[in-house]
Design an enzyme around this catalytic site. Sequence first.
Site, PDB file in Angstrom:
ATOM      1  N   ASP A 286      31.580  40.564  46.221  1.00 25.25           N
ATOM      2  CA  ASP A 286      32.396  40.020  45.131  1.00 25.25           C
ATOM      3  C   ASP A 286      32.953  38.623  45.425  1.00 25.25           C
ATOM      4  OD1 ASP A 286      32.820  41.204  42.586  1.00 25.25           O
ATOM      5  OD2 ASP A 286      33.757  42.943  43.511  1.00 25.25           O
TER       6      ASP A 286
ATOM      7  N   SER B 270      36.320  41.889  36.324  1.00 28.32           N
ATOM      8  CA  SER B 270      37.133  40.794  36.842  1.00 28.32           C
ATOM      9  C   SER B 270      38.474  40.765  36.105  1.00 28.32           C
ATOM     10  CB  SER B 270      36.373  39.468  36.716  1.00 28.32           C
ATOM     11  OG  SER B 270      36.993  38.457  37.474  1.00 28.32           O
ATOM     12  N   ALA B 271      38.808  39.673  35.412  1.00 30.78           N
ATOM     13  CA  ALA B 271      40.054  39.660  34.649  1.00 30.78           C
ATOM     14  C   ALA B 271      40.060  40.763  33.604  1.00 30.78           C
ATOM     15  CB  ALA B 271      40.258  38.305  33.983  1.00 30.78           C
TER      16      ALA B 271
ATOM     17  N   HIS C 122      29.894  38.611  42.586  1.00 30.70           N
ATOM     18  CA  HIS C 122      30.846  38.862  41.512  1.00 30.70           C
ATOM     19  C   HIS C 122      30.132  38.769  40.171  1.00 30.70           C
ATOM     20  CE1 HIS C 122      34.890  39.304  40.046  1.00 30.70           C
ATOM     21  NE2 HIS C 122      34.844  38.186  39.336  1.00 30.70           N
TER      22      HIS C 122
ATOM     23  N   GLY D 265      36.678  36.268  33.456  1.00 34.06           N
ATOM     24  CA  GLY D 265      36.750  34.814  33.401  1.00 34.06           C
ATOM     25  C   GLY D 265      38.082  34.277  33.861  1.00 34.06           C
ATOM     26  N   ALA D 266      38.718  34.917  34.863  1.00 31.40           N
ATOM     27  CA  ALA D 266      39.977  34.442  35.454  1.00 31.40           C
ATOM     28  C   ALA D 266      41.091  34.323  34.416  1.00 31.40           C
ATOM     29  CB  ALA D 266      39.768  33.100  36.166  1.00 31.40           C
TER      30      ALA D 266
END
Length: 507
Positions: A336, A210-211, A438, A123-124
């Site tokens: 992605d 991701s994050a 992604h 989630g960044a």
Amino acid sequence: LCGFSWLDSSSSPTHTVGFPSLVVRTEDGFLRGTRDLKDKIVMDIFRGIPYAQPPIGEFRFQKPVPLNSWKGIREASEYGNVCMQDRIYTKEVWGDEDCLYLNIWIPNGVEGKLAVMIWFHGGAFALGASQGIDIMNSTLYDGYEIAHHGNVIVVTINYRLASLGFLSTGDENGRGNYGLWDQHMAIKWVKKNIANFGGNPGLITLFGESAGGASTSMHALSPVNKGLFRRVISESGDAQTMWAVNRRPLGAARRVAQAVGCPLEDKAAMMFCLRRVPAKDIVLAVRVTESLSNKEILFFLPFVPTIDGEFLPHEPVKLFENSKEIDYLLGCNSGDAHLFVSIWFPGVNIPFGISEAKFRAATEKGVGEYLYTDWKNPTEFSRRFGLVRMYTDMQFCAPAFSSAQKHAEISSSTYAYLFAYPSRMPNLILPEWIGAIHAGELQFLFGKPFSNPKIYNQQERELSRAMINYWTNFAKTGECLRSELRSNKDMNEGFGSVYCLLLHLCV
């Protein structure tokens, strides 16, 4: 499945073990969980377990503080608060500062101490929670199917996000990385307590996307984690990718301080002030939607990990020696970057939507002389496809495979994968040329084809079973498959010495 077989690691229990009363003792006190019975499958679940003091007041922008013990039996049947975050495309926040909770799924009826897998959500570094992402599926990260099909214990955690988790002045006044320290504290809690839940504290694997994938990568490289876990899986996120580290954090901190009326030049006074401002105002000072609409999103996210001198004492590329004793599985999805390219270049989804001039400008900005189309016979489709490929390689795959190669130079247990199953979400079929978007693998990793059988087909259930077995077998043994089923090293010359099974999950 691209010529590979998979292990079916599920088995029928020989006798019932577990905790009939569902009360377990931890170092902090007693917990009462719930027992779930579904299709003759028994799962013991503990939700909303606190693993650190609430990071509020004087504890805001500090490392997490150990819990105070509680008296009596604490109920652990509901998820804890999610960490406070921007609810994108609205004018609201959701969640709470009191959010450092974790959840545990334990397959009942399995003998022995089980391998343990700790999930860090993506989630960044700004969105999401231990149970799911608000904008996608609030129960995406339910650990039930992984625990059942893989015979492992699954743990999911919350950690502080965005400015509350990563704001930094770049010096001793605000070191940053509070979200990473939260994860570190959660790992320590699991290490100390998981044996009482039937887990093996010597077989802990971190996995994330991701994050969350970048986080697991950083934990593998950090010197503060020695001896806490055995293995790491990083999906579509890596410590070396350019969006995972902010090397100029003071500018973002000053933006927040200015928005809420705190001092800008005296950094000690700035942080003193920020600890007394309502958390909602801090979160809303720099909106996530601003980053999502910015064509620089993957080049610069304001609130992400920093080189703090302790958790990350140097640039990630200089820290691989710390991962020497850790088994590592990492990779990316074939499409992605499509989500982000679609925001920056809306024409990528439209026939004839990317002109040659626009494509040249985008590729020059991205990777200069790298070629992602046939310049002698260019087509509008090759330009659209090329943009997605270029940004996918630059922001996800190239950093992952670079890290795989560096890790393989010091370790004999390094695996890389590419997930390429054409993307589909429930009730939505995306164009096949996009590849795997992604986070597209997560529905299969978390077994949604089993928990929601009506919206998936048999092929997708087989894919889900295969992926769960790859990941959980790695957690148990350090290998994705038994030795006789490994891919030939000669197939992977492009990875140099990387001993890898290319998990090319592309039915």
